[in-house]
Design a protein around this motif. Structure first.
Motif, PDB file in Angstrom:
ATOM      1  N   ALA A  38       0.834  -1.204   0.000  1.00 56.65           N
ATOM      2  CA  ALA A  38       0.000   0.000   0.000  1.00 56.65           C
ATOM      3  C   ALA A  38       0.869   1.254   0.000  1.00 56.65           C
ATOM      4  O   ALA A  38       0.571   2.226  -0.698  1.00 56.65           O
ATOM      5  CB  ALA A  38      -0.930  -0.007   1.212  1.00 56.65           C
ATOM      6  N   ARG A  39       1.940   1.237   0.767  1.00 59.11           N
ATOM      7  CA  ARG A  39       2.850   2.391   0.805  1.00 59.11           C
ATOM      8  C   ARG A  39       3.470   2.620  -0.569  1.00 59.11           C
ATOM      9  O   ARG A  39       3.593   3.756  -1.025  1.00 59.11           O
ATOM     10  CB  ARG A  39       3.942   2.154   1.848  1.00 59.11           C
ATOM     11  N   GLY A  40       3.845   1.546  -1.243  1.00 67.61           N
ATOM     12  CA  GLY A  40       4.402   1.667  -2.586  1.00 67.61           C
ATOM     13  C   GLY A  40       3.409   2.267  -3.569  1.00 67.61           C
ATOM     14  O   GLY A  40       3.765   3.099  -4.395  1.00 67.61           O
ATOM     15  N   HIS A  41       2.144   1.846  -3.457  1.00 66.58           N
ATOM     16  CA  HIS A  41       1.117   2.392  -4.349  1.00 66.58           C
ATOM     17  C   HIS A  41       0.886   3.875  -4.079  1.00 66.58           C
ATOM     18  O   HIS A  41       0.695   4.664  -5.004  1.00 66.58           O
ATOM     19  CB  HIS A  41      -0.194   1.623  -4.204  1.00 66.58           C
ATOM     20  N   ARG A  42       0.897   4.263  -2.790  1.00 60.44           N
ATOM     21  CA  ARG A  42       0.710   5.681  -2.463  1.00 60.44           C
ATOM     22  C   ARG A  42       1.866   6.510  -2.992  1.00 60.44           C
ATOM     23  O   ARG A  42       1.671   7.601  -3.531  1.00 60.44           O
ATOM     24  CB  ARG A  42       0.582   5.857  -0.946  1.00 60.44           C
ATOM     25  N   THR A  43       3.085   5.995  -2.840  1.00 58.90           N
ATOM     26  CA  THR A  43       4.264   6.720  -3.325  1.00 58.90           C
ATOM     27  C   THR A  43       4.221   6.860  -4.833  1.00 58.90           C
ATOM     28  O   THR A  43       4.504   7.928  -5.381  1.00 58.90           O
ATOM     29  CB  THR A  43       5.553   5.987  -2.904  1.00 58.90           C
ATOM     30  N   GLU A  44       3.838   5.794  -5.502  1.00 60.37           N
ATOM     31  CA  GLU A  44       3.744   5.830  -6.963  1.00 60.37           C
ATOM     32  C   GLU A  44       2.700   6.847  -7.411  1.00 60.37           C
ATOM     33  O   GLU A  44       2.939   7.620  -8.340  1.00 60.37           O
ATOM     34  CB  GLU A  44       3.375   4.441  -7.477  1.00 60.37           C
ATOM     35  N   ALA A  45       1.575   6.878  -6.745  1.00 63.27           N
ATOM     36  CA  ALA A  45       0.525   7.829  -7.112  1.00 63.27           C
ATOM     37  C   ALA A  45       0.998   9.261  -6.880  1.00 63.27           C
ATOM     38  O   ALA A  45       0.751  10.149  -7.699  1.00 63.27           O
ATOM     39  CB  ALA A  45      -0.738   7.554  -6.303  1.00 63.27           C
ATOM     40  N   ARG A  46       1.694   9.494  -5.773  1.00 63.84           N
ATOM     41  CA  ARG A  46       2.202  10.834  -5.469  1.00 63.84           C
ATOM     42  C   ARG A  46       3.243  11.249  -6.494  1.00 63.84           C
ATOM     43  O   ARG A  46       3.255  12.385  -6.956  1.00 63.84           O
ATOM     44  CB  ARG A  46       2.794  10.838  -4.061  1.00 63.84           C
ATOM     45  N   ALA A  47       4.124  10.342  -6.862  1.00 68.53           N
ATOM     46  CA  ALA A  47       5.181  10.654  -7.831  1.00 68.53           C
ATOM     47  C   ALA A  47       4.583  10.922  -9.208  1.00 68.53           C
ATOM     48  O   ALA A  47       5.038  11.814  -9.919  1.00 68.53           O
ATOM     49  CB  ALA A  47       6.183   9.513  -7.900  1.00 68.53           C
ATOM     50  N   CYS A  48       3.565  10.178  -9.585  1.00 75.53           N
ATOM     51  CA  CYS A  48       2.922  10.397 -10.885  1.00 75.53           C
ATOM     52  C   CYS A  48       2.238  11.747 -10.928  1.00 75.53           C
ATOM     53  O   CYS A  48       2.312  12.443 -11.933  1.00 75.53           O
ATOM     54  CB  CYS A  48       1.919   9.290 -11.170  1.00 75.53           C
ATOM     55  N   ARG A  49       1.583  12.141  -9.835  1.00 76.52           N
ATOM     56  CA  ARG A  49       0.936  13.453  -9.814  1.00 76.52           C
ATOM     57  C   ARG A  49       1.968  14.556  -9.949  1.00 76.52           C
ATOM     58  O   ARG A  49       1.764  15.525 -10.664  1.00 76.52           O
ATOM     59  CB  ARG A  49       0.149  13.634  -8.519  1.00 76.52           C
TER      60      ARG A  49
END
Length: 67
Positions: A38-49
């Motif tokens: 879940a932390r990886g998915h949140r980081t990925e979403a933040r980086a993409c934004r």
């Protein structure tokens, strides 16, 4: 969902159980893995934004060509 069996020494299992607050090593490891994913998915979403904002900012400030 398919299940996977992993053998683990007791020391790391106990170290995972204590902060996770579980009495079963299997549950503790599952919680830790799910949290990590879940932390990886949140980081990925933040980086993409952030990458999208940079891309859009470049498009707004660049002078138009051909005029």
């Amino acid at each position: 969902m398919a299940k996977v069996t992993i053998s683990l020494d007791s020391d790391p299992a106990i170290e995972v159980m204590l902060p996770a607050g579980t009495r079963c090593p299997q549950d503790a490891v599952e919680l830790i893995v799910r949290d990590c994913l879940a932390r990886g998915h949140r980081t990925e979403a933040r980086a993409c934004r952030a990458a999208d904002q940079d891309r859009l900012a470049d498009r707004r400030t660049a002078p138009e060509e051909g005029r």
